[in-house]
Scaffold this active site. Structure first.
Site, PDB file in Angstrom:
ATOM      1  N   GLU A 189      53.018 -20.808  53.972  1.00  0.00           N
ATOM      2  CA  GLU A 189      54.174 -21.503  55.262  1.00  0.00           C
ATOM      3  C   GLU A 189      54.399 -22.925  54.889  1.00  0.00           C
ATOM      4  O   GLU A 189      54.136 -22.911  54.896  1.00  0.00           O
ATOM      5  CB  GLU A 189      53.633 -20.675  56.294  1.00  0.00           C
ATOM      6  CG  GLU A 189      54.958 -21.056  57.487  1.00  0.00           C
ATOM      7  CD  GLU A 189      54.280 -22.185  58.915  1.00  0.00           C
ATOM      8  OE1 GLU A 189      54.875 -21.899  60.098  1.00  0.00           O
ATOM      9  OE2 GLU A 189      53.808 -22.288  58.901  1.00  0.00           O
ATOM     10  N   ASP A 249      49.092 -21.833  56.471  1.00  0.00           N
ATOM     11  CA  ASP A 249      49.978 -21.903  57.717  1.00  0.00           C
ATOM     12  C   ASP A 249      49.931 -23.186  57.712  1.00  0.00           C
ATOM     13  O   ASP A 249      49.782 -24.628  57.092  1.00  0.00           O
ATOM     14  CB  ASP A 249      48.933 -22.148  59.164  1.00  0.00           C
ATOM     15  CG  ASP A 249      49.134 -22.655  60.196  1.00  0.00           C
ATOM     16  OD1 ASP A 249      49.581 -21.835  60.712  1.00  0.00           O
ATOM     17  OD2 ASP A 249      49.501 -23.766  60.455  1.00  0.00           O
TER      18      ASP A 249
HETATM   19  C1  GLC Z   1      52.543 -22.989  62.064  1.00  0.00           C
HETATM   20  C2  GLC Z   1      52.355 -21.424  63.241  1.00  0.00           C
HETATM   21  C3  GLC Z   1      52.982 -20.844  63.972  1.00  0.00           C
HETATM   22  C4  GLC Z   1      51.944 -22.720  64.377  1.00  0.00           C
HETATM   23  C5  GLC Z   1      52.200 -23.768  63.782  1.00  0.00           C
HETATM   24  C6  GLC Z   1      50.844 -24.660  64.184  1.00  0.00           C
HETATM   25  O1  GLC Z   1      54.001 -22.222  62.488  1.00  0.00           O
HETATM   26  O2  GLC Z   1      52.902 -20.139  62.334  1.00  0.00           O
HETATM   27  O3  GLC Z   1      52.808 -20.487  65.036  1.00  0.00           O
HETATM   28  O4  GLC Z   1      52.034 -22.935  66.067  1.00  0.00           O
HETATM   29  O5  GLC Z   1      51.493 -23.615  62.384  1.00  0.00           O
HETATM   30  O6  GLC Z   1      49.431 -23.996  63.393  1.00  0.00           O
END
Ligand code: GLC
Ligand code: CA
Length: 537
Positions: free
Chosen positions: A261, A211
């Site tokens: 991500e 994440d």
């Molecule tokens: C990422 C996740 C999202 C979350 C953020 C903070 O972007 O996909 O849903 O709110 O991280 O952890």
């Protein structure tokens, strides 16, 4: 022309299906999805033809960010189940032939995590340095504001610092104030978080989704961001050193993968994360921000191919739990049902035939749209509830307002499109969106060219996107007509011989078995998307 060898790691050929556990399936009637619910519905995912599931966080959490704020990384939140359920889920997914990807949050915790509670006790706490604490311009007081001008993601543009009165300092958070950032420059933090990774790898997960991973690398001097200059609050070069440590842990297990991500919107910024010693995949946000426009999509694909070399493998997605659903974003309110369906199927063909790993989001296979929620319904700090409403398994007319998702009251209402866009109804029709995704996923699996083949975009009339995926012995032509007119595509004929194309799949049911094109052109009906076998005669 030479092509990459056929043996590819599983994450390059897999189609990944994202499960948002809160909204997938509820086994105990409390209105919130859970692990047993997922286990009960794995047949659906396996029948669809997905190869792996990515499950959004299921760990203990106060749920300020619905699980992305973790208070114990090593236990399951009781709302979702138990550690034993997680083990069952992993085993059961494997028994269904599905790999399992857990969502791991390395960069921040909940403010209710014991590390933060201890850190907040005061400057002498042994956990103080797990987080970033600083004085502002006026030490010991919030007067004058925070230490620098960094902003948090939620709500967008708010300061990335929150004043902590008991400890009389500011602490840093990239998302909500309830999600303090861990300080990755502290080796103790890295050790502790790599242990979390090992904990889940030991339990048998095949991969991890990391994440918000660019945020673990920040300017160590915490200098102000300056417009037009590289962001100092994320993507700082040191992130690559940290990722090498992450990768070393993954590589100490056989065949494990990390998808990052990397929340950066220029593709050239994500390519450095894909070096051999770092991440195997990253989410690429480019489609999430593009209009339904073949030229823009083609350019994005070509740009990434230019950045990529043989060692860099793309990954694509159209929507997820953070982004609006594609059925909403790539349609307009005035579209009739047929047009809407054609656009949906075009998007499906695109995402499942491009060179790269496709990530689907639960409900995408039903063509679900975002749910219009009445004012005051939904509680996400960042207004992401419309794409997070429960998965409809049965028609509400038969199953009630829970639509087979729950026997109780769903935590968010099921979307109005559940009357036709639910799993049972679509399972009964050979021409449903779901049936189309199934056919497409089966076709993808059966054609090596679609899995590992080389890719080249071909010259197309305006309004058409077309490309060929090739191995030495197989060529697949993908042609997408983004217009309401007939279009004529000239087939590529590298050997100067005529090419012929025979349809393998089309969104026009009546064209399912058309005569083979006998000359070097392919006729596309309005809004038609085609996968064809291409033979260079
Ligand atoms: C990422 C996740 C999202 C979350 C953020 C903070 O972007 O996909 O849903 O709110 O991280 O952890
Ligand atoms: Ca439940």
């Amino acid at each position: 022309m030479t092509h990459a060898p056929i043996a590819a790691p599983w994450w390059e050929t897999a189609a990944v299906y994202q499960i948002y556990p809160r909204s997938f399936a509820d086994s105990n009637g409390d209105g919130i999805g859970d692990l047993r619910g997922i286990i009960d519905r794995l047949d659906h995912v396996a029948d669809l033809g997905a190869d792996a599931i990515w499950i959004s966080p299921i760990y203990r959490s106060p749920m300020a960010d619905f699980g992305y704020d973790i208070s114990d990384h090593l236990d399951i939140d009781p709302i979702f189940g138990t550690l034993a359920d997680a083990d069952d889920l992993i085993a059961s997914a494997h028994a269904h032939g599905l790999r399992v990807i857990f969502d791991i949050i390395l960069g921040h915790t909940s403010d209710e995590h014991p590390w933060f509670i201890a850190a907040a006790e005061g400057r002498d706490s042994p956990f103080r340095e797990f987080y970033t604490w600083r004085d502002g311009p006026t030490p010991g007081s919030p007067v004058g504001g925070p230490p620098n001008n960094w902003t948090a993601g939620f709500p967008a543009g708010a300061p990335a610092w929150t004043w902590h009165a008991p400890a009389s300092q500011w602490y840093l958070h990239s998302h909500l104030p309830q999600q303090p950032d861990l300080d990755w420059s502290n080796p103790d933090v890295r050790r502790a978080q790599l242990d979390v990774l090992r904990f889940w790898l030991d339990r048998g997960v095949d991969g991890v989704r990391l994440d918000s991973i660019a945020r673990i690398g920040k300017d160590p001097e915490l200098r102000d961001n300056i417009p037009g200059q590289p962001d100092r609050h994320q993507n700082w070069p040191v992130v690559h050193e940290y990722l090498r440590e992450v990768r070393a842990v993954l590589d100490s297990y056989p065949d494990r993968m990390a998808v990052g991500e990397v929340w950066l919107f220029e593709q050239d910024l994500i390519a450095p994360y894909l070096m051999a010693d770092q991440l195997q995949l990253t989410h690429n946000f480019v489609f999430a921000r593009l209009p339904f426009d073949p030229a823009a999509i083609g350019t994005a694909v070509a740009d990434f191919e230019k950045l990529a070399d043989d060692r860099v493998w793309p990954a694509w997605f159209l929507n997820n739990h953070d982004e609006p659903r594609i059925a909403t974003r790539w349609n307009t309110a005035t579209d009739d049902e047929a047009l809407r369906e054609a656009r949906l199927r075009l998007a499906a063909v695109l995402i499942l035939t491009l060179r790269g790993t496709p990530f689907l989001y639960q409900g995408e296979e039903l063509g679900l749209a975002d749910t219009n929620l009445a004012a005051g319904v939904g509680s996400d700090a960042n207004a992401r509830d419309p794409q997070r409403t429960p998965m409809p398994w049965k028609p509400p007319s038969l199953a009630g307002p829970g639509a087979g998702f729950t026997t109780g009251e769903p935590w968010l209402p099921v979307g109005a499109d559940a009357t036709t866009r639910n799993v049972d109804t679509q399972n009964r029709s050979g021409d449903s969106t779901l049936a189309f995704y199934r056919k497409l996923l089966r076709l993808r699996r059966s054609r090596q060219s679609l899995l590992t083949g080389h890719q080249s975009l071909i010259n197309s009339p305006e309004g058409v996107l077309a490309f060929v995926r090739s191995t030495n012995s197989e060529h697949s032509l993908i042609a997408l007509n983004f217009t309401a007119e007939m279009q004529t595509l000239h087939l590529p004929a590298p050997t100067h011989a005529l090419s012929t194309a025979s349809h393998l799949l089309s969104n026009h049911a009546q064209l399912a078995q058309p005569p083979m094109s006998t000359v070097s052109t392919l006729e596309l009906r309005p809004w038609e998307s085609v996968v064809a076998d291409l033979t260079h005669g």
